[in-house]
Motif scaffolding. Structure first.
Motif, PDB file in Angstrom:
ATOM      1  N   GLY A  34       9.427   6.122  -5.452  1.00  0.00           N
ATOM      2  CA  GLY A  34       8.650   6.545  -4.362  1.00  0.00           C
ATOM      3  C   GLY A  34       7.144   6.039  -4.604  1.00  0.00           C
ATOM      4  O   GLY A  34       6.361   5.401  -4.129  1.00  0.00           O
ATOM      5  N   VAL A  35       6.945   6.298  -6.151  1.00  0.00           N
ATOM      6  CA  VAL A  35       5.454   6.006  -6.343  1.00  0.00           C
ATOM      7  C   VAL A  35       5.333   4.679  -6.600  1.00  0.00           C
ATOM      8  O   VAL A  35       4.291   4.086  -6.159  1.00  0.00           O
ATOM      9  N   VAL A  36       6.116   3.917  -7.035  1.00  0.00           N
ATOM     10  CA  VAL A  36       6.218   2.358  -7.069  1.00  0.00           C
ATOM     11  C   VAL A  36       5.987   1.845  -5.836  1.00  0.00           C
ATOM     12  O   VAL A  36       5.161   0.705  -5.443  1.00  0.00           O
ATOM     13  N   SER A  37       6.659   2.360  -4.822  1.00  0.00           N
ATOM     14  CA  SER A  37       6.722   1.868  -3.272  1.00  0.00           C
ATOM     15  C   SER A  37       5.028   2.069  -2.794  1.00  0.00           C
ATOM     16  O   SER A  37       4.567   1.144  -2.312  1.00  0.00           O
ATOM     17  N   VAL A  38       4.707   3.269  -3.167  1.00  0.00           N
ATOM     18  CA  VAL A  38       3.382   3.639  -2.653  1.00  0.00           C
ATOM     19  C   VAL A  38       1.905   2.617  -3.332  1.00  0.00           C
ATOM     20  O   VAL A  38       1.425   1.909  -2.832  1.00  0.00           O
ATOM     21  N   TRP A  53       7.540  -4.866   1.778  1.00  0.00           N
ATOM     22  CA  TRP A  53       7.528  -5.208   0.436  1.00  0.00           C
ATOM     23  C   TRP A  53       7.534  -3.683  -0.450  1.00  0.00           C
ATOM     24  O   TRP A  53       8.379  -3.424  -1.231  1.00  0.00           O
ATOM     25  N   ALA A  54       6.962  -2.749   0.374  1.00  0.00           N
ATOM     26  CA  ALA A  54       6.783  -1.292  -0.295  1.00  0.00           C
ATOM     27  C   ALA A  54       8.376  -0.800  -0.294  1.00  0.00           C
ATOM     28  O   ALA A  54       8.731  -0.127  -1.248  1.00  0.00           O
ATOM     29  N   TYR A  60       2.456  -0.992  -1.709  1.00  0.00           N
ATOM     30  CA  TYR A  60       1.931  -1.053  -0.527  1.00  0.00           C
ATOM     31  C   TYR A  60       0.552  -0.998  -0.607  1.00  0.00           C
ATOM     32  O   TYR A  60      -0.163  -1.449   0.071  1.00  0.00           O
ATOM     33  N   LYS A  61      -0.033  -0.046  -1.565  1.00  0.00           N
ATOM     34  CA  LYS A  61      -1.562  -0.164  -1.616  1.00  0.00           C
ATOM     35  C   LYS A  61      -1.883  -1.690  -1.906  1.00  0.00           C
ATOM     36  O   LYS A  61      -3.070  -2.016  -1.774  1.00  0.00           O
ATOM     37  N   ASP A  62      -0.879  -2.257  -2.849  1.00  0.00           N
ATOM     38  CA  ASP A  62      -1.625  -3.741  -3.152  1.00  0.00           C
ATOM     39  C   ASP A  62      -1.252  -4.606  -2.312  1.00  0.00           C
ATOM     40  O   ASP A  62      -2.074  -5.710  -1.925  1.00  0.00           O
ATOM     41  N   THR A  63      -0.197  -4.477  -1.474  1.00  0.00           N
ATOM     42  CA  THR A  63       0.089  -5.731  -0.431  1.00  0.00           C
ATOM     43  C   THR A  63      -0.042  -5.336   0.874  1.00  0.00           C
ATOM     44  O   THR A  63      -0.087  -6.203   2.046  1.00  0.00           O
ATOM     45  N   GLU A  64      -0.228  -4.007   1.177  1.00  0.00           N
ATOM     46  CA  GLU A  64      -0.229  -3.468   2.637  1.00  0.00           C
ATOM     47  C   GLU A  64       1.090  -4.050   3.666  1.00  0.00           C
ATOM     48  O   GLU A  64       0.901  -4.195   4.623  1.00  0.00           O
ATOM     49  N   SER A  65       1.935  -4.264   2.606  1.00  0.00           N
ATOM     50  CA  SER A  65       3.319  -4.695   3.549  1.00  0.00           C
ATOM     51  C   SER A  65       4.442  -3.546   3.300  1.00  0.00           C
ATOM     52  O   SER A  65       4.592  -3.160   2.393  1.00  0.00           O
TER      53      SER A  65
END
Lengths: 352, 326
Positions: free
Chosen positions: A77-81, A92-93, A84-89
């Motif tokens: 979950g944290v990696v996903s977040v 990808w998240a 998302y913060k890096d790619t806004e996708s």
């Protein structure tokens, strides 16, 4: 039709009877219980645990266990977040969360299936490693400012919360996998009797890998939904969730000894836990009493499992003259025979 | 025999790997600390975001003391592990041990052992009271609760209905903060009704689930009173986009980065800062003073600044500079 009904295991419908009774009692205890808002509430609240519970169910049915689910969920979950913060996708998240879940479970599978280390020990190790990893990448701090990522946990389609929609889709997929595919039949066969399954030509190692991979996908998705629901990447999330995830299938009739369990039963088990938690909150029952109630339910469910299996073993021995030397088959109560076609495997009569 | 040999070989490889990792991790410390003081910082739990923040600040602050080397150990929120780490630190002849107790009473005998061994011993966040010869650096949890409770006195409307979120049962910080709310708010405002109160174990997700249920059982809730910010933030997620709860008041403690963001947006009302940076500065100063003989025993508290919409910018800057928020 009557014959079909007679053939049903009591455990296949008693869990739904218990769920109906719990709902009936709850509706008398609080006028808010049956309100559409509360029903939506419960469905949203049980989503994460039920998704984790399906993963736990697939492993328990195949004779394994995952104690790392809570920690891997937090890691995924944290990696996903972060992704998302890096790619806004969103895509990808979500994929990142799933990939982390699968990688961790592939490590579990390698050690359990290939090196034959007990799943209990391996996943205990993974529990620590995953928690350490998520703490290392966050330095113990919550990841904040998630933007639109929260929609995955807080959004809705019409009246239906997105986590509930994900849960429904996953339920259908898991039901299909467990009851309509070779994958599911393999799980039941391996969990029912691993040696017999191997002798029958079932690729036991591959089945175990598949079980862990499915679990990894589910844990990853659960992590994504969890973080979106709480609107933060919480490195300390999911502590104790592995045990809650195991509770639902056990209450729902999945046997700790493997070989027996259903998707519907797990869903019902998760709903019973969710409804009980909800009604206790609505009626102001304190958390200490809630823990006692939940503990009692688990103890009763496992006792019932052991007790009913003892009864079955006696029955099967008596029936053995009709059913052949094995005396019975590994059964997937979703409607299928657990053994692969042409391989009717003994479960109940084989001491394990 | 072959199997036995293989087992021996496996265990040897594992042990060698573990030892080499330990050697690698400690060698740097030894090199720096040859002529200086070795300090063990035993953190309560790295999964606790405040404890992790404090541990990071302790490490950062130690950079300002060339004669001090700090090694951080994780107590993993487990009394047994924390006690073992204190014993290890004593056995390894650290010059000083700073202990962030998981459970003060459970650690007390081990802290006393540390003092008896002649090691400079400090308890921090929370202080373990009444140990002769030990020093302490803390923030008073009662005062933290009291500051925000006093602020709420004039804000919470008459005959208000409130919910209360508590930390883990028996936790010193939770019980002291709750006591402060009782004495400084509830005893002075008998018109206020607590419609629901429960434990959410400092956790955001547990508070979220509780609040989701409570808003159905109690359609009128004027304020969320929480013993930490994490739970307050979770409860606020549950009422987000619910028009009935627009303008709900929410009070927490800790002044976390998330709380400051919520206060800035007007979603949360107030919090008291428990400043890990300040705690770390004070801890390092105290341990240095004790090790160099400037002081014999020190008992000191950090301040409890109130964070509201009026001064939140100052704290947002603090967290931005620490890299904790964007």
């Amino acid at each position: 039709m009557l014959d079909k009904l007679k053939g049903l295991d009591k455990g296949q419908y008693s869990i739904f009877l218990i769920l109906a009774v719990v709902i009936l009692i709850a509706s008398f205890l609080s006028e808010n219980f049956m309100s559409p808002n509360n029903i939506t509430n419960i469905l949203r609240q049980v989503a994460v645990i039920t998704i984790l519970a399906y993963g736990a169910m697939t492993l328990i049915i195949s004779g394994m266990i995952d104690l790392s689910a809570g920690s891997v969920m937090a890691f995924a979950g944290v990696v996903s977040v972060i992704v998302y913060k890096d790619t806004e996708s969103m895509l990808w998240a979500i994929l990142a969360g799933i990939v982390i879940g699968v990688i961790c479970n592939l490590v579990n599978a390698l050690l359990v299936a290939t090196f034959r280390t007990p799943a209990f020990i391996v996943t205990l190790g993974m529990m620590m490693m995953a928690r350490g990893a998520v703490l290392e990448i966050t330095q113990g701090q919550n990841v904040l400012q998630l933007g639109d990522f929260v929609k995955l946990g807080q959004g809705s389609v019409g009246w239906m919360p997105l986590p509930t929609l994900f849960l429904i889709i996953i339920t259908v997929v898991i039901w299909y996998l467990m009851s309509q595919t070779r994958y599911g039949r393999g799980l039941y066969a391996v969990g029912g009797n691993e040696e017999a399954a191997r002798a029958a030509g079932i690729p036991v190692t591959r089945v175990k890998y598949q079980a862990f991979i499915v679990n990894g996908v589910l844990v990853g998705i659960a992590g994504v939904i969890f973080m979106a629901r709480v609107n933060a990447g919480l490195p300390n999330a999911g502590v104790g969730y592995e045990l809650q995830a195991i509770t639902a299938p056990i209450i729902g009739g999945t046997s700790f000894s493997g070989g027996v369990g259903t998707t519907a039963g797990t869903l019902a088990g998760a709903l019973i836990v969710g409804v009980l938690g909800n009604i206790m909150n609505l009626t102001g029952v304190g958390s200490y009493i809630q823990q006692i109630v939940m503990g009692l339910i688990i103890a009763v469910a496992v006792t019932y499992d052991v007790w009913s299996k003892r009864g079955k073993r006696k029955t099967v021995i008596l029936k053995s003259t009709d059913d052949g030397p094995h005396g019975g088959t590994t059964r997937s109560p979703d409607g299928d025979t657990g053994a692969p076609p042409g391989n009717q495997l003994s479960q109940a009569t084989t001491p394990r | 025999m072959k199997l036995f040999n293989r087992k021996i070989a496996t265990v040897s490889i594992a042990a060698a790997a573990a030892l080499s990792m330990v050697a690698c991790s400690s060698s740097g410390g030894d090199a720096e600390g040859d002529d200086g003081y070795r300090v063990a910082y035993i953190a309560r739990a790295q999964v606790d975001s405040f404890a992790a923040w404090l541990a990071n600040e302790i490490k950062a602050e130690a950079e300002n003391y060339p004669d001090i080397t700090v090694e951080v150990f994780d107590g993993q929120a487990d009394d047994e592990i924390e006690n073992t780490m204190i014993e290890n630190a004593i056995a390894n002849n650290f010059d000083a041990i700073i202990i962030q107790a998981n459970n003060g009473e459970a650690q007390r005998p081990y802290i006393e052992q540390s003092v008896a061994a002649g090691i400079v011993t400090i308890t921090t966040n929370p202080r373990v009271e009444g140990i002769e010869g030990a020093s302490s650096v803390d923030a008073s949890p009662f005062d933290q609760g009291a500051v925000v409770a006093q602020y709420a006195l004039d804000q919470v409307p008459e005959d208000a209905k409130v919910v209360v979120l508590n930390g883990p049962g028996g936790n010193f910080h939770s019980t002291e903060r709750r006591k402060a709310w009782q004495e400084e708010f509830f005893d002075k405002r008998p018109d206020v009704e607590i419609v629901a109160e429960d434990i959410a174990n400092w956790n955001k997700d547990e508070a979220l689930r509780l609040m989701e249920d409570w808003v159905l059982a109690h359609p009128e809730i004027d304020a969320i009173i929480s013993m930490n910010d994490n739970m307050a933030a979770g409860a606020l997620e549950a009422v987000k986009n619910k028009p009935n709860f627009d303008g709900i008041l929410a009070y927490g403690v800790d002044g976390t980065p998330e709380a400051t963001l919520l206060i800035e947006k007007g979603l949360m009302t107030a919090s008291t800062l428990q400043n890990a940076e300040e705690l770390a500065e004070l801890n390092l100063k105290t341990v240095h003073d004790l090790l160099t003989g400037v002081e014999d025993e020190v008992h000191v508290d950090i301040g409890n600044p109130l964070i509201t919409s009026e001064n939140v910018e100052e704290y947002l800057e603090l967290y931005k500079s620490a890299g904790l928020i964007d």
